[in-house]
Write a protein that holds these residues in place. Structure first.
Motif, mmCIF file in Angstrom:
data_model
loop_
_atom_site.group_PDB
_atom_site.id
_atom_site.type_symbol
_atom_site.label_atom_id
_atom_site.label_comp_id
_atom_site.label_asym_id
_atom_site.label_seq_id
_atom_site.Cartn_x
_atom_site.Cartn_y
_atom_site.Cartn_z
ATOM 1 N N TRP A 32 33.050 43.056 36.628
ATOM 2 C CA TRP A 32 32.301 42.198 35.724
ATOM 3 C C TRP A 32 32.125 40.820 36.363
ATOM 4 O O TRP A 32 33.061 40.277 36.965
ATOM 5 C CB TRP A 32 33.046 42.021 34.390
ATOM 6 C CG TRP A 32 33.110 43.239 33.523
ATOM 7 C CD1 TRP A 32 33.112 44.548 33.911
ATOM 8 C CD2 TRP A 32 33.197 43.247 32.091
ATOM 9 N NE1 TRP A 32 33.195 45.377 32.827
ATOM 10 C CE2 TRP A 32 33.256 44.611 31.687
ATOM 11 C CE3 TRP A 32 33.248 42.255 31.120
ATOM 12 C CZ2 TRP A 32 33.353 44.990 30.350
ATOM 13 C CZ3 TRP A 32 33.350 42.625 29.784
ATOM 14 C CH2 TRP A 32 33.391 43.979 29.405
ATOM 15 N N ARG B 237 29.070 46.602 34.671
ATOM 16 C CA ARG B 237 29.594 47.166 33.421
ATOM 17 C C ARG B 237 28.649 48.208 32.805
ATOM 18 O O ARG B 237 29.061 48.985 31.946
ATOM 19 C CB ARG B 237 29.876 46.053 32.405
ATOM 20 C CG ARG B 237 28.643 45.420 31.797
ATOM 21 C CD ARG B 237 28.976 44.264 30.874
ATOM 22 N NE ARG B 237 29.546 43.147 31.623
ATOM 23 C CZ ARG B 237 29.920 42.000 31.060
ATOM 24 N NH1 ARG B 237 29.815 41.840 29.750
ATOM 25 N NH2 ARG B 237 30.416 41.022 31.798
ATOM 26 N N THR B 238 27.385 48.202 33.218
ATOM 27 C CA THR B 238 26.423 49.140 32.617
ATOM 28 C C THR B 238 26.334 50.458 33.378
ATOM 29 O O THR B 238 25.408 51.252 33.137
ATOM 30 C CB THR B 238 25.016 48.505 32.557
ATOM 31 O OG1 THR B 238 24.602 48.166 33.902
ATOM 32 C CG2 THR B 238 25.010 47.262 31.692
ATOM 33 N N LEU C 65 26.279 53.498 31.084
ATOM 34 C CA LEU C 65 25.057 53.459 30.295
ATOM 35 C C LEU C 65 23.858 53.889 31.132
ATOM 36 O O LEU C 65 22.992 54.654 30.658
ATOM 37 C CB LEU C 65 24.838 52.056 29.729
ATOM 38 C CG LEU C 65 23.519 51.819 28.994
ATOM 39 C CD1 LEU C 65 23.392 52.754 27.796
ATOM 40 C CD2 LEU C 65 23.406 50.352 28.563
ATOM 41 N N CYS C 66 23.804 53.437 32.384
ATOM 42 C CA CYS C 66 22.683 53.814 33.249
ATOM 43 C C CYS C 66 22.664 55.321 33.504
ATOM 44 O O CYS C 66 21.594 55.944 33.513
ATOM 45 C CB CYS C 66 22.746 53.041 34.561
ATOM 46 S SG CYS C 66 22.303 51.287 34.393
ATOM 47 N N THR D 61 22.596 49.354 37.600
ATOM 48 C CA THR D 61 23.298 48.245 36.952
ATOM 49 C C THR D 61 22.676 46.896 37.286
ATOM 50 O O THR D 61 22.887 45.916 36.571
ATOM 51 C CB THR D 61 24.773 48.219 37.384
ATOM 52 O OG1 THR D 61 24.849 48.041 38.804
ATOM 53 C CG2 THR D 61 25.470 49.519 37.005
ATOM 54 N N PRO E 88 19.219 47.333 30.894
ATOM 55 C CA PRO E 88 20.490 47.917 30.452
ATOM 56 C C PRO E 88 21.538 46.874 30.082
ATOM 57 O O PRO E 88 22.400 47.144 29.227
ATOM 58 C CB PRO E 88 20.931 48.748 31.662
ATOM 59 C CG PRO E 88 19.654 49.083 32.363
ATOM 60 C CD PRO E 88 18.794 47.873 32.196
ATOM 61 N N LYS E 89 21.492 45.701 30.684
ATOM 62 C CA LYS E 89 22.444 44.643 30.316
ATOM 63 C C LYS E 89 22.210 44.198 28.870
ATOM 64 O O LYS E 89 23.161 43.991 28.099
ATOM 65 C CB LYS E 89 22.314 43.456 31.273
ATOM 66 C CG LYS E 89 22.639 43.758 32.726
ATOM 67 C CD LYS E 89 22.511 42.492 33.579
ATOM 68 C CE LYS E 89 22.519 42.789 35.070
ATOM 69 N NZ LYS E 89 23.761 43.407 35.541
ATOM 70 N N ARG F 197 20.862 46.036 26.474
ATOM 71 C CA ARG F 197 21.308 47.154 25.626
ATOM 72 C C ARG F 197 22.832 47.150 25.497
ATOM 73 O O ARG F 197 23.376 47.349 24.394
ATOM 74 C CB ARG F 197 20.817 48.461 26.249
ATOM 75 C CG ARG F 197 21.485 49.726 25.732
ATOM 76 C CD ARG F 197 21.092 50.107 24.306
ATOM 77 N NE ARG F 197 21.791 51.342 23.949
ATOM 78 C CZ ARG F 197 21.330 52.567 24.197
ATOM 79 N NH1 ARG F 197 20.151 52.731 24.799
ATOM 80 N NH2 ARG F 197 22.015 53.630 23.854
ATOM 81 N N TRP F 198 23.541 46.931 26.589
ATOM 82 C CA TRP F 198 25.006 46.928 26.561
ATOM 83 C C TRP F 198 25.509 45.836 25.616
ATOM 84 O O TRP F 198 26.424 46.068 24.808
ATOM 85 C CB TRP F 198 25.562 46.711 27.964
ATOM 86 C CG TRP F 198 27.044 46.924 28.075
ATOM 87 C CD1 TRP F 198 27.694 48.046 28.483
ATOM 88 C CD2 TRP F 198 28.074 45.959 27.772
ATOM 89 N NE1 TRP F 198 29.054 47.861 28.440
ATOM 90 C CE2 TRP F 198 29.322 46.593 28.014
ATOM 91 C CE3 TRP F 198 28.086 44.639 27.328
ATOM 92 C CZ2 TRP F 198 30.539 45.938 27.831
ATOM 93 C CZ3 TRP F 198 29.303 43.994 27.122
ATOM 94 C CH2 TRP F 198 30.502 44.646 27.377
ATOM 95 N N ASP G 234 24.908 46.905 22.063
ATOM 96 C CA ASP G 234 25.753 48.038 21.674
ATOM 97 C C ASP G 234 27.182 47.617 21.377
ATOM 98 O O ASP G 234 27.880 48.280 20.601
ATOM 99 C CB ASP G 234 25.780 49.085 22.790
ATOM 100 C CG ASP G 234 24.531 49.950 22.811
ATOM 101 O OD1 ASP G 234 23.702 49.816 21.894
ATOM 102 O OD2 ASP G 234 24.381 50.747 23.766
ATOM 103 N N HIS G 235 27.638 46.529 21.993
ATOM 104 C CA HIS G 235 29.040 46.142 21.866
ATOM 105 C C HIS G 235 29.268 45.037 20.836
ATOM 106 O O HIS G 235 30.351 44.468 20.768
ATOM 107 C CB HIS G 235 29.589 45.728 23.230
ATOM 108 C CG HIS G 235 29.852 46.908 24.134
ATOM 109 N ND1 HIS G 235 28.841 47.595 24.763
ATOM 110 C CD2 HIS G 235 31.012 47.538 24.464
ATOM 111 C CE1 HIS G 235 29.362 48.593 25.465
ATOM 112 N NE2 HIS G 235 30.665 48.580 25.295
#
Length: 493
Positions: free
Chosen positions: A43, A106-107, A110-111, A133, A138-139, A141-142, A145-146
């Motif tokens: 990260w 971190r994604t 997810l990817c 990543t 995707p960042k 979305r992550w 999502d969190h």
């Protein structure tokens, strides 16, 4: 007409402001580093409030150095670390947590989930990008999502997303904008239409209401607020596209390689978006208002100068980045030591998020000089990997390569790069081409410079590095490099 154009360079490790005159000379520059935050392995984050304050400070410092005021500034442009992702409140302008940096991995899960049966190429036809990543979509979305509350706020239109160009523009003008070069790094923009794509937004899970307005790279957007009150905000380019622009690579087939935190080789492909079959990225190079976009092939390398920083900050083998040259000169070669800096996985042409950094070939003979040389050489090896893939995609064999960025002052690296590529490596007199590119984009928009030809006339060569290495030695070292790359893969399960 004002005497200067201002360029803001919001980079991965620092923020800078430069003032450029009619001749393309940098007459004033101020710089401030910001913290690199590592909450967990893999990260990487930045503090957007720190960056906002630093940008304001360097603007004021650059003006003070020259004893000038905003009245003498004809326009301002911004260039930025691309893909780094930030959310903030539209109502208050306050950031929501830290910015997630382009190097952050971190994604990864997810990817893979988003790729499904199609894998990393699922969105490549529309975006020119692999699903990785590296990119901003995707960042976003992550982050949503969190945090359930963030998803609700995003759906209601309360949250704004931006890469760092958008954050600078928001704070300097109040406008929520990004340019085509930065939008092309999100996995959310269609390369052909240059607009946000509803199919991509739905697939990745990003509400359209969060997104900035997409504008050309060169064109007046709005007047600036303090500390550049009244100055037209007129140019935005992602940092690597800004370097291409600053190197005057305006003709199809011209290319540059930037050696900074990462390393990025771009080739102008004109109005044609060339689709890669060899691990390259297809990206927007730039767009002037009222004109078609120009495209580029890009090879993105995550770790270049950051490897030198790792020697300095983590291993404490050197006290400053400049000392690596002296350390490398203590030995004649790398002593069989190879360093693969896959700290964030491997980017182009491999795109392997399961890779991690390795040092190979160690014996009792190896010492810190060999490691220092291996760190420098890793950048040149990675650049050859990228250039060979790019030549395969474009059908153009480069006869010379323009270079820029902080690492090009290192003659050891530049000579080794020429040796590895077997082409001339050309260093310009002004290596700070990212700030030049941002200034040129803004200056063109307001008539400070009349044409691309006028800009190209400012480019001057400093030194050309000519290949000297025996071809047998070159081939041996490159084969050993690939052995090391193979051993870096598959570490993360």
């Amino acid at each position: 007409m004002g005497s200067y154009v201002a360029a803001i360079d919001q980079g991965t490790t620092s923020s800078r402001c430069a003032l450029i005159d009619h001749h393309g000379a940098i007459v004033s520059m101020a710089q401030r580093e910001h913290r690199q935050i590592y909450p967990k392995p893999g990260w990487v984050e930045h503090d957007p409030e720190e960056i906002r304050a630093n940008v304001n400070d360097v603007i004021c410092e650059a003006l003070d150095q020259l004893g000038t005021s905003p009245a003498d500034i004809e326009a301002v442009g911004v260039t930025n670390q691309r893909e780094t992702t930030l959310l903030w409140s539209r109502e208050t302008g306050e950031p929501i947590g830290s910015a997630v940096v382009w190097q952050d991995v971190r994604t990864a899960d997810l990817c893979r989930e988003l790729g499904g049966d199609d894998g990393a190429d699922r969105f490549r036809d529309r975006t020119g990008l692999p699903l990785a990543t590296y990119f901003a979509g995707p960042k976003i979305r992550w982050l949503l999502d969190h945090d359930v509350e963030l998803r609700v706020r995003a759906e209601s239109g309360d949250l704004a997303f931006g890469t760092m160009d958008t954050w600078v523009a928001w704070n300097l003008t109040g406008e929520h904008v990004t340019d085509v070069t930065n939008a092309s790094r999100t996995l959310l923009m269609d390369l052909e239409t240059l607009s946000w794509d509803d199919g991509l937004l739905d697939a990745i899970g990003v509400p359209r209401s969060m997104l900035p307005r997409i504008v050309p790279s060169s064109g007046v957007i709005a007047p600036s607020r303090a500390p550049l009150i009244g100055v037209p905000f007129a140019g935005i380019l992602g940092d690597q596209q800004a370097a291409l622009f600053g190197q005057a690579c305006f003709d199809p087939g011209s290319a540059k390689n930037t050696y900074g935190t990462g390393c990025f080789l771009l080739m102008n492909t004109g109005e044609q978006a060339v689709r890669s079959e060899n691990g390259m990225i297809t990206t927007v190079a730039y767009q002037r208002i009222g004109e078609p976009a120009r495209y580029a092939l890009e090879g993105s390398i995550a770790i270049a100068g950051a490897g030198v920083q790792w020697l300095r900050d983590n291993l404490r083998m050197i006290d400053s980045a400049e000392e690596i040259s002296d350390l490398a000169l203590e030995v004649e070669d790398n002593g069989g030591v190879y360093f693969v800096p896959a700290f964030s996985g491997l980017f182009a042409p491999w795109w392997r998020d399961d890779a991690r950094g390795v040092i190979t070939g160690l014996t009792r003979f190896a010492n810190r000089g060999h490691l220092a040389r291996a760190v420098l050489e890793s950048t040149a090896f990675q650049s050859r990997d990228v250039l060979e893939a790019m030549e395969a995609d474009s059908g153009v064999a480069l006869s010379r390569l323009k270079v820029d960025g902080g690492m090009v002052v290192n003659d050891i690296l530049m000579q080794f790069q020429a040796d590895m590529l077997d082409v001339d490596v050309v260093r310009p007199k002004i290596s700070e081409t990212t700030v030049l590119g941002a200034a040129y984009a803004a200056g063109l928009a307001v008539g400070f410079w009349e044409s691309l030809d006028e800009i190209a006339s400012h480019w001057e060569e400093d030194r050309t590095f000519t290949p000297e290495m025996d071809p047998t030695d070159r081939d041996l070292r490159y084969r050993e490099w690939h052995k090391a790359v193979d051993r870096s893969m598959g570490w993360v399960e």
